[in-house]
Design a protein around this motif. Structure first.
Motif, PDB file in Angstrom:
ATOM      1  N   ARG A 218       0.873  -1.174   0.000  1.00 21.22           N
ATOM      2  CA  ARG A 218       0.000   0.000   0.000  1.00 21.22           C
ATOM      3  C   ARG A 218       0.912   1.227   0.000  1.00 21.22           C
ATOM      4  O   ARG A 218       1.599   1.497   0.986  1.00 21.22           O
ATOM      5  CB  ARG A 218      -0.906  -0.009   1.222  1.00 21.22           C
ATOM      6  N   VAL A 219       0.934   1.946  -1.108  1.00 16.11           N
ATOM      7  CA  VAL A 219       1.902   3.024  -1.314  1.00 16.11           C
ATOM      8  C   VAL A 219       1.190   4.365  -1.427  1.00 16.11           C
ATOM      9  O   VAL A 219       0.188   4.489  -2.149  1.00 16.11           O
ATOM     10  CB  VAL A 219       2.734   2.784  -2.584  1.00 16.11           C
ATOM     11  N   ALA A 220       1.709   5.357  -0.712  1.00 18.40           N
ATOM     12  CA  ALA A 220       1.209   6.730  -0.834  1.00 18.40           C
ATOM     13  C   ALA A 220       2.232   7.553  -1.592  1.00 18.40           C
ATOM     14  O   ALA A 220       3.424   7.501  -1.278  1.00 18.40           O
ATOM     15  CB  ALA A 220       0.963   7.335   0.541  1.00 18.40           C
ATOM     16  N   VAL A 221       1.781   8.281  -2.581  1.00 17.77           N
ATOM     17  CA  VAL A 221       2.621   9.266  -3.262  1.00 17.77           C
ATOM     18  C   VAL A 221       2.091  10.638  -2.882  1.00 17.77           C
ATOM     19  O   VAL A 221       0.918  10.954  -3.126  1.00 17.77           O
ATOM     20  CB  VAL A 221       2.597   9.080  -4.792  1.00 17.77           C
ATOM     21  N   VAL A 222       2.949  11.447  -2.279  1.00 18.83           N
ATOM     22  CA  VAL A 222       2.558  12.780  -1.834  1.00 18.83           C
ATOM     23  C   VAL A 222       3.094  13.788  -2.836  1.00 18.83           C
ATOM     24  O   VAL A 222       4.299  13.942  -3.002  1.00 18.83           O
ATOM     25  CB  VAL A 222       3.101  13.079  -0.425  1.00 18.83           C
ATOM     26  N   GLY A 223       2.179  14.468  -3.528  1.00 16.19           N
ATOM     27  CA  GLY A 223       2.572  15.432  -4.549  1.00 16.19           C
ATOM     28  C   GLY A 223       2.201  14.949  -5.936  1.00 16.19           C
ATOM     29  O   GLY A 223       2.164  13.747  -6.202  1.00 16.19           O
ATOM     30  N   THR A 224       1.954  15.917  -6.821  1.00 10.07           N
ATOM     31  CA  THR A 224       1.580  15.589  -8.205  1.00 10.07           C
ATOM     32  C   THR A 224       2.330  16.484  -9.184  1.00 10.07           C
ATOM     33  O   THR A 224       1.759  16.981 -10.151  1.00 10.07           O
ATOM     34  CB  THR A 224       0.062  15.721  -8.411  1.00 10.07           C
ATOM     35  N   GLY A 225       3.619  16.690  -8.907  1.00  5.17           N
ATOM     36  CA  GLY A 225       4.447  17.482  -9.804  1.00  5.17           C
ATOM     37  C   GLY A 225       5.098  16.620 -10.870  1.00  5.17           C
ATOM     38  O   GLY A 225       4.661  15.490 -11.148  1.00  5.17           O
ATOM     39  N   ALA A 226       6.170  17.149 -11.455  1.00  6.61           N
ATOM     40  CA  ALA A 226       6.809  16.487 -12.594  1.00  6.61           C
ATOM     41  C   ALA A 226       7.353  15.108 -12.245  1.00  6.61           C
ATOM     42  O   ALA A 226       7.210  14.162 -13.028  1.00  6.61           O
ATOM     43  CB  ALA A 226       7.926  17.379 -13.134  1.00  6.61           C
ATOM     44  N   SER A 227       7.980  14.973 -11.078  1.00  2.00           N
ATOM     45  CA  SER A 227       8.520  13.665 -10.693  1.00  2.00           C
ATOM     46  C   SER A 227       7.398  12.671 -10.417  1.00  2.00           C
ATOM     47  O   SER A 227       7.441  11.527 -10.870  1.00  2.00           O
ATOM     48  CB  SER A 227       9.409  13.797  -9.449  1.00  2.00           C
ATOM     49  N   ALA A 228       6.391  13.101  -9.678  1.00  2.16           N
ATOM     50  CA  ALA A 228       5.271  12.213  -9.341  1.00  2.16           C
ATOM     51  C   ALA A 228       4.554  11.732 -10.596  1.00  2.16           C
ATOM     52  O   ALA A 228       4.107  10.582 -10.665  1.00  2.16           O
ATOM     53  CB  ALA A 228       4.300  12.934  -8.414  1.00  2.16           C
TER      54      ALA A 228
END
Length: 547
Positions: A218-228
């Protein structure tokens, strides 16, 4: 940003150059051994501090470019101080899954080091890092490189008119310092309540843990910029559950990426003029776009319609589409390029939380909207210290004041390159030199032109150092910020990482790369105070000496 390549070395070799710096204990230039202030240690065993004409901080595009230009200008007495164990800068640090450049390959390279063999129109991190390794080898830079040498402090010594640089591997003194540490060097992770006691795995996108397997997690990605936007499609198929925390949605356009054919590579290798035409065309297309960003943002309406169509094609669910549709004008924040981002967000195992992360309770992540999410791992795609560059806290000028203190109300430099009170300090990718639509290599090369002209001008007029006048620096930045008022970054209705806490854009250049090249073509001595070399007395400006 990952593999290295070993190619035959060509050109002048620093290894056989008697002026090439060879590290501590091999002082060159002004004799450090004879300098009473240059000894370290105690008693007879005190070791001389090596002196070089130029110390370069960082070995990414900016640092390696500076090294090449120094050698071409006949300045071989320099070192490149790198805190890591290899070259590459941000293209070494960022090795996350899917990492690639959003600038076309043939424009994202040095003009003096074209690569006819790029594998794709938008190259990935391993290929860009391999390119930088090749530049270091082919241009004879390796004897100048000092790895595992982190700059802890750089302090201007007025009486000796030089910089004293303290690193994790010893000290140097230098006539000039080139800061190529870069704005995308130090990751920024929010200070969230409960983060320190999170029982799972935590890492930033630029410090990817390749030993940790995300399969089934179960993975959380915080942020929605270029890397994300590159990470999310790469890890979504293997994650058991993917939770994306999005404070502000980004505008996304299709990525026109493809494999470069063998015929194209053959043509570019055998007929270099074809590669120049390709690069020139890419350059011209981006220069044409500049006006829409900096003077007439209304012209971006057509581009925004393309982005809206891209959302509609990638997201069938109206509710999710609404979450992912920005409420600001396209271009205000960085435009992302991806064909796989929307399908990954629409996948059955992905949940988009349209608010930021507020706090953590054990393995439970609590969003700003109050929703709770159990996760095993957190990936922060939360950007870097850009408007508060950490190198500023380590650089001390004529009055012992740190650059961070000088910039407490916002970063500011003359022509993005020099700062009053910090003589002979030259920035590569300094304040207001960033771009929103083209290749940063173009800006880097312009600043390198300026740096080389400054050093050669100092030599020709017999001065030891130079610093911009207060008036010149202030006038340059007042005009720059006045031009910024019309840009989409100011008028577009968003809050981006281009802005400092006071809301001032201290990151981007409000013009074309051509106009910046003109602005940095040559040093205007009317904008500078020249400092003459002195013995024991304090340094004096040329104006004082002639009084």
């Amino acid at each position: 940003m990952a593999s290295s390549s070993k190619r035959p070395r060509s050109g002048a070799s620093a290894a056989t150059d008697p002026g090439a710096a060879t590290g501590p204990g091999a002082a060159t230039g002004r004799g450090a051994a004879a300098d009473p202030g240059a000894a370290t240690g105690t008693g007879a065993a005190a070791e001389a501090v090596p002196h070089v004409r130029v110390a370069v901080i960082g070995s990414g595009f900016g640092g390696l470019g500076a090294a090449v230009r120094l050698r071409r200008a006949g300045i071989t007495d320099f070192v490149v101080l790198e805190r890591a164990d290899s070259v590459g800068g941000t293209w070494r640090d960022n090795s996350y899954p899917g990492c690639a450049c959003d600038v076309p390959s043939h424009l994202y390279s040095f003009s003096f080091a074209p690569n006819p063999y790029w594998p794709r129109s938008f190259s990935g991190q391993p290929d860009i890092r391999a390119y930088l390794e090749k530049v270091a080898t082919v241009f004879g830079l390796r004897p100048h490189l000092r790895f595992n040498t982190e700059v802890l402090e750089a302090r201007w010594e007025s009486e000796q008119t030089r910089w004293r640089i303290t690193t994790s591997a010893g000290q140097w003194t230098a006539d000039a310092v080139v800061s190529a540490a870069g704005p995308l060097a130090d990751p920024q992770i929010p200070d969230l309540p409960g983060l320190s006691t999170f029982p799972g795995k935590v890492f930033h996108s630029s410090r990817w843990d390749h030993d940790y397997d995300l399969t089934g997690k179960r993975v959380a990605v915080v942020g929605t910029g270029a890397s994300a936007a590159q990470i999310i499609p790469s890890i979504q198929p293997k994650a058991g559950k993917l939770t994306v925390f999005q404070r502000t949605p980004a505008w996304v356009l299709p990525r026109r990426d493809r494999e470069i054919t063998q015929l194209e590579k053959w043509l570019h290798g055998r007929l270099p003029v074809t590669a120049k035409i390709r690069r020139g065309t890419l350059f011209a297309l981006r220069e044409i776009q500049v006006d829409a960003f900096v003077r007439r943002p209304g012209l971006l309406r057509l581009v925004q319609r393309l982005a809206e169509r891209h959302i509609a094609q990638g997201i069938a669910d109206p509710a999710l589409r609404a979450k992912l549709t920005p409420d600001y004008r396209i271009g205000c924040k960085r435009i992302l390029l991806s064909n796989t981002y929307y399908p990954a967000l629409a996948a059955a195992n992905t949940e988009v939380v349209s608010s930021g992360l507020r706090e953590l309770h054990g393995s439970t992540l609590v969003a700003a909207d109050g929703s709770e999410h159990e996760v095993d791992a957190i990936v922060f795609g939360t950007g870097f210290h850009v408007t508060d560059m950490p190198i500023g806290a380590r650089v001390f000028g004529v009055n012992g004041t740190s650059l961070a203190e000088e910039w407490k109300d916002g970063m500011e430099a003359l022509r993005g390159s020099t700062v009053h009170g910090f003589p002979n300090l030259f920035f590569v990718i300094g304040p207001n030199t960033g771009l929103g639509n083209s290749s940063m290599i173009l800006m880097i090369e312009s600043q390198l032109n300026y740096m080389i002209d400054a050093l050669t001008t100092l030599h020709s007029v017999g001065a030891a150092a130079m610093q911009p006048t207060v008036r010149a620096q202030r006038q340059w930045n007042l005009e720059l910020q006045h031009r910024m008022d019309r840009t989409v970054w100011t008028t577009g209705g968003c809050r981006s990482w281009y802005l400092d806490p006071s809301g001032r854009n201290t990151v981007l250049w409000p013009g074309s790369t051509t106009s910046f090249r003109r602005a940095t073509r040559k040093v205007d001595l009317g904008e500078y105070e020249l400092i003459m070399a002195t013995a024991p007395a304090a340094a004096r400006t040329v104006q004082e000496a002639n009084a």
